[in-house]
Design a protein around this motif. Sequence first.
Motif, PDB file in Angstrom:
ATOM      1  N   LYS A   3       0.881  -1.168   0.000  1.00 37.82           N
ATOM      2  CA  LYS A   3       0.000   0.000   0.000  1.00 37.82           C
ATOM      3  C   LYS A   3       0.917   1.215   0.000  1.00 37.82           C
ATOM      4  CE  LYS A   3      -4.229  -1.861   2.091  1.00 37.82           C
ATOM      5  NZ  LYS A   3      -4.169  -3.228   1.567  1.00 37.82           N
ATOM      6  N   ILE A   4       0.830   2.009  -1.067  1.00 39.95           N
ATOM      7  CA  ILE A   4       1.770   3.105  -1.280  1.00 39.95           C
ATOM      8  C   ILE A   4       0.998   4.419  -1.289  1.00 39.95           C
ATOM      9  CG2 ILE A   4       1.696   2.778  -3.805  1.00 39.95           C
ATOM     10  CD1 ILE A   4       4.681   3.603  -3.824  1.00 39.95           C
ATOM     11  N   VAL A 165      -3.569  -3.042 -15.080  1.00 37.60           N
ATOM     12  CA  VAL A 165      -3.962  -2.425 -13.804  1.00 37.60           C
ATOM     13  C   VAL A 165      -2.762  -2.371 -12.863  1.00 37.60           C
ATOM     14  CG1 VAL A 165      -5.439  -2.686 -11.760  1.00 37.60           C
ATOM     15  CG2 VAL A 165      -6.353  -3.197 -14.041  1.00 37.60           C
ATOM     16  N   ALA A 166      -2.514  -1.183 -12.270  1.00 41.57           N
ATOM     17  CA  ALA A 166      -1.480  -1.057 -11.240  1.00 41.57           C
ATOM     18  C   ALA A 166      -2.028  -1.440  -9.875  1.00 41.57           C
ATOM     19  CB  ALA A 166      -0.952   0.381 -11.188  1.00 41.57           C
ATOM     20  N   GLY A 167      -3.290  -1.107  -9.648  1.00 39.07           N
ATOM     21  CA  GLY A 167      -3.903  -1.402  -8.361  1.00 39.07           C
ATOM     22  C   GLY A 167      -5.207  -0.651  -8.202  1.00 39.07           C
ATOM     23  N   TYR A 168      -5.621  -0.521  -6.927  1.00 40.58           N
ATOM     24  CA  TYR A 168      -6.937   0.037  -6.634  1.00 40.58           C
ATOM     25  C   TYR A 168      -6.849   0.996  -5.462  1.00 40.58           C
ATOM     26  CZ  TYR A 168      -8.160  -4.072  -9.374  1.00 40.58           C
ATOM     27  OH  TYR A 168      -8.225  -5.005 -10.372  1.00 40.58           O
ATOM     28  N   ALA A 169      -7.829   1.898  -5.413  1.00 37.43           N
ATOM     29  CA  ALA A 169      -7.968   2.778  -4.255  1.00 37.43           C
ATOM     30  C   ALA A 169      -9.451   3.023  -4.030  1.00 37.43           C
ATOM     31  CB  ALA A 169      -7.246   4.106  -4.489  1.00 37.43           C
ATOM     32  N   SER A 170      -9.790   3.425  -2.825  1.00 38.84           N
ATOM     33  CA  SER A 170     -11.163   3.863  -2.609  1.00 38.84           C
ATOM     34  C   SER A 170     -11.261   5.331  -3.010  1.00 38.84           C
ATOM     35  CB  SER A 170     -11.594   3.648  -1.163  1.00 38.84           C
ATOM     36  OG  SER A 170     -10.653   4.188  -0.275  1.00 38.84           O
ATOM     37  N   GLY A 171     -12.451   5.723  -3.444  1.00 38.28           N
ATOM     38  CA  GLY A 171     -12.631   7.091  -3.907  1.00 38.28           C
ATOM     39  C   GLY A 171     -14.020   7.614  -3.632  1.00 38.28           C
ATOM     40  N   LEU A 172     -14.127   8.923  -3.677  1.00 42.30           N
ATOM     41  CA  LEU A 172     -15.429   9.593  -3.608  1.00 42.30           C
ATOM     42  C   LEU A 172     -15.616  10.402  -4.890  1.00 42.30           C
ATOM     43  CD1 LEU A 172     -15.359  10.986   0.058  1.00 42.30           C
ATOM     44  CD2 LEU A 172     -16.404   8.858  -0.764  1.00 42.30           C
ATOM     45  N   LEU A 188     -15.917  19.855  -9.810  1.00 36.79           N
ATOM     46  CA  LEU A 188     -15.557  20.985  -8.961  1.00 36.79           C
ATOM     47  C   LEU A 188     -14.287  20.654  -8.180  1.00 36.79           C
ATOM     48  CD1 LEU A 188     -18.479  21.594  -9.808  1.00 36.79           C
ATOM     49  CD2 LEU A 188     -18.915  22.407  -7.490  1.00 36.79           C
ATOM     50  N   ASP A 189     -13.533  21.670  -7.824  1.00 37.44           N
ATOM     51  CA  ASP A 189     -12.324  21.463  -7.018  1.00 37.44           C
ATOM     52  C   ASP A 189     -12.657  20.591  -5.809  1.00 37.44           C
ATOM     53  OD1 ASP A 189     -10.996  23.130  -8.753  1.00 37.44           O
ATOM     54  OD2 ASP A 189     -10.715  24.775  -7.313  1.00 37.44           O
ATOM     55  N   THR A 190     -11.834  19.623  -5.535  1.00 36.19           N
ATOM     56  CA  THR A 190     -11.929  18.669  -4.406  1.00 36.19           C
ATOM     57  C   THR A 190     -13.008  17.600  -4.599  1.00 36.19           C
ATOM     58  OG1 THR A 190     -13.567  19.802  -2.955  1.00 36.19           O
ATOM     59  CG2 THR A 190     -11.259  20.528  -2.791  1.00 36.19           C
ATOM     60  N   PHE A 191     -13.655  17.517  -5.757  1.00 37.34           N
ATOM     61  CA  PHE A 191     -14.780  16.589  -5.919  1.00 37.34           C
ATOM     62  C   PHE A 191     -14.353  15.183  -6.365  1.00 37.34           C
ATOM     63  CE2 PHE A 191     -19.161  18.777  -5.903  1.00 37.34           C
ATOM     64  CZ  PHE A 191     -18.812  19.532  -4.806  1.00 37.34           C
ATOM     65  N   SER A 192     -13.045  14.955  -6.550  1.00 38.06           N
ATOM     66  CA  SER A 192     -12.562  13.589  -6.778  1.00 38.06           C
ATOM     67  C   SER A 192     -11.573  13.258  -5.660  1.00 38.06           C
ATOM     68  CB  SER A 192     -11.874  13.457  -8.135  1.00 38.06           C
ATOM     69  OG  SER A 192     -12.773  13.791  -9.178  1.00 38.06           O
ATOM     70  N   VAL A 193     -12.067  12.525  -4.661  1.00 36.62           N
ATOM     71  CA  VAL A 193     -11.224  12.139  -3.525  1.00 36.62           C
ATOM     72  C   VAL A 193     -10.651  10.758  -3.830  1.00 36.62           C
ATOM     73  CG1 VAL A 193     -11.181  11.700  -1.040  1.00 36.62           C
ATOM     74  CG2 VAL A 193     -12.731  13.450  -1.979  1.00 36.62           C
ATOM     75  N   LEU A 194      -9.356  10.570  -3.534  1.00 33.39           N
ATOM     76  CA  LEU A 194      -8.716   9.276  -3.791  1.00 33.39           C
ATOM     77  C   LEU A 194      -7.759   8.948  -2.650  1.00 33.39           C
ATOM     78  CD1 LEU A 194      -8.578   7.131  -6.156  1.00 33.39           C
ATOM     79  CD2 LEU A 194      -6.346   8.135  -6.672  1.00 33.39           C
ATOM     80  N   GLY A 195      -7.872   7.697  -2.145  1.00 26.59           N
ATOM     81  CA  GLY A 195      -6.877   7.313  -1.147  1.00 26.59           C
ATOM     82  C   GLY A 195      -7.453   6.418  -0.044  1.00 26.59           C
ATOM     83  N   PRO A 196      -6.739   6.310   1.062  1.00 32.36           N
ATOM     84  CA  PRO A 196      -5.553   7.116   1.361  1.00 32.36           C
ATOM     85  C   PRO A 196      -4.315   6.671   0.576  1.00 32.36           C
ATOM     86  CG  PRO A 196      -5.937   5.511   3.093  1.00 32.36           C
ATOM     87  CD  PRO A 196      -7.086   5.389   2.135  1.00 32.36           C
ATOM     88  N   TRP A 197      -4.358   5.425   0.088  1.00 33.38           N
ATOM     89  CA  TRP A 197      -3.189   4.870  -0.608  1.00 33.38           C
ATOM     90  C   TRP A 197      -3.634   4.076  -1.820  1.00 33.38           C
ATOM     91  CZ3 TRP A 197      -3.157   3.759   4.933  1.00 33.38           C
ATOM     92  CH2 TRP A 197      -4.103   2.798   5.289  1.00 33.38           C
ATOM     93  N   LEU A 198      -2.663   3.671  -2.617  1.00 35.22           N
ATOM     94  CA  LEU A 198      -2.880   2.732  -3.715  1.00 35.22           C
ATOM     95  C   LEU A 198      -2.546   1.335  -3.202  1.00 35.22           C
ATOM     96  CD1 LEU A 198      -3.044   1.916  -6.820  1.00 35.22           C
ATOM     97  CD2 LEU A 198      -0.599   2.393  -6.870  1.00 35.22           C
TER      98      LEU A 198
END
Length: 284
Positions: A3-4, A165-172, A188-198
């Motif tokens: 997990k990076i 595929v490199a991997g997966y992350a959770s997102g909003l 909109l700014d901040t409307f693609s959340v990704l993480g906390p890690w890959l």
Amino acid sequence: MTKICRLRGNRLGILQGDQIAEVTPALDVLPQLRWPLPHGDQLIAHLPEVLAAAEQLLPGAQRIPLDQADFLSPVANPSKIIGAPVNYRKHQDEANADGGVNFESDVKDISHYGLFLKANSSLVGVSEGVRIADPARRVDHEVELVVVIGRSGRNIDRAQAFDHVAGYASGLDMTVRGPEDRSLRKSLDTFSVLGPWLTTLDEVPSPDALGLWLDVNGTPRQRANTRDLIYGVARLIEYASERFTLLPGDLIYTGTPEGVGQVTAGDVLDFGIELLGETRTTVL
Ligand code: MN
């Protein structure tokens, strides 16, 4: 088995138990580039070399407790953020039951709408938070499994999809409800959340049977499983790559299950995906 993550200050980290080992010097293996920069994310394009360098650094690495880590998006420079509209049947049902939250009377599914794109500038990590610029508009949470493309490809057959595929992350996939085009409402700014890690590919034997969940202020909102995706991960890669060349670091937000709802400033969103882990972000 990795997990990076990327921490504030563009520091690189690897999850080790309940701590992050800081391995920033592993970034030195990346090529020094000049304008014009190649499309795609250089960390993801060189992930095997970066991980090998990180492995060497682990024994002497400084440890940061998870609750003190400041997470930016693990992917810094995707060439595109692809979204899958109405890719769970029960979400289609709730959208229709809502009278068409987006002023559509007969909400169809992904086979009708295809895909959409979100602006790259909307991408943030979980520690940055979601900012609601116009409180007069309804903004909804959408928890989603996100695929991180690792290897370039075009016209990728679904049988070979995971080679890319490199991997997966959770997102909003945060969304303003209303009549405008998805590419506006979800960019909109901040409307693609990704993480906390890959989470790297090897840790996820099948992305099409993962529980996913989201709570708002401790109240359960979304409880679902990726087995109910209408287009599963391999089909999404096939479908997208028939239309766009996929590049390292490209993100595919696979769609939200049922249970979407409004968030407002001050809300705390806890969300997670089986095998990927749980995380928290706040609405600012
Ligand atoms: Mn979505």
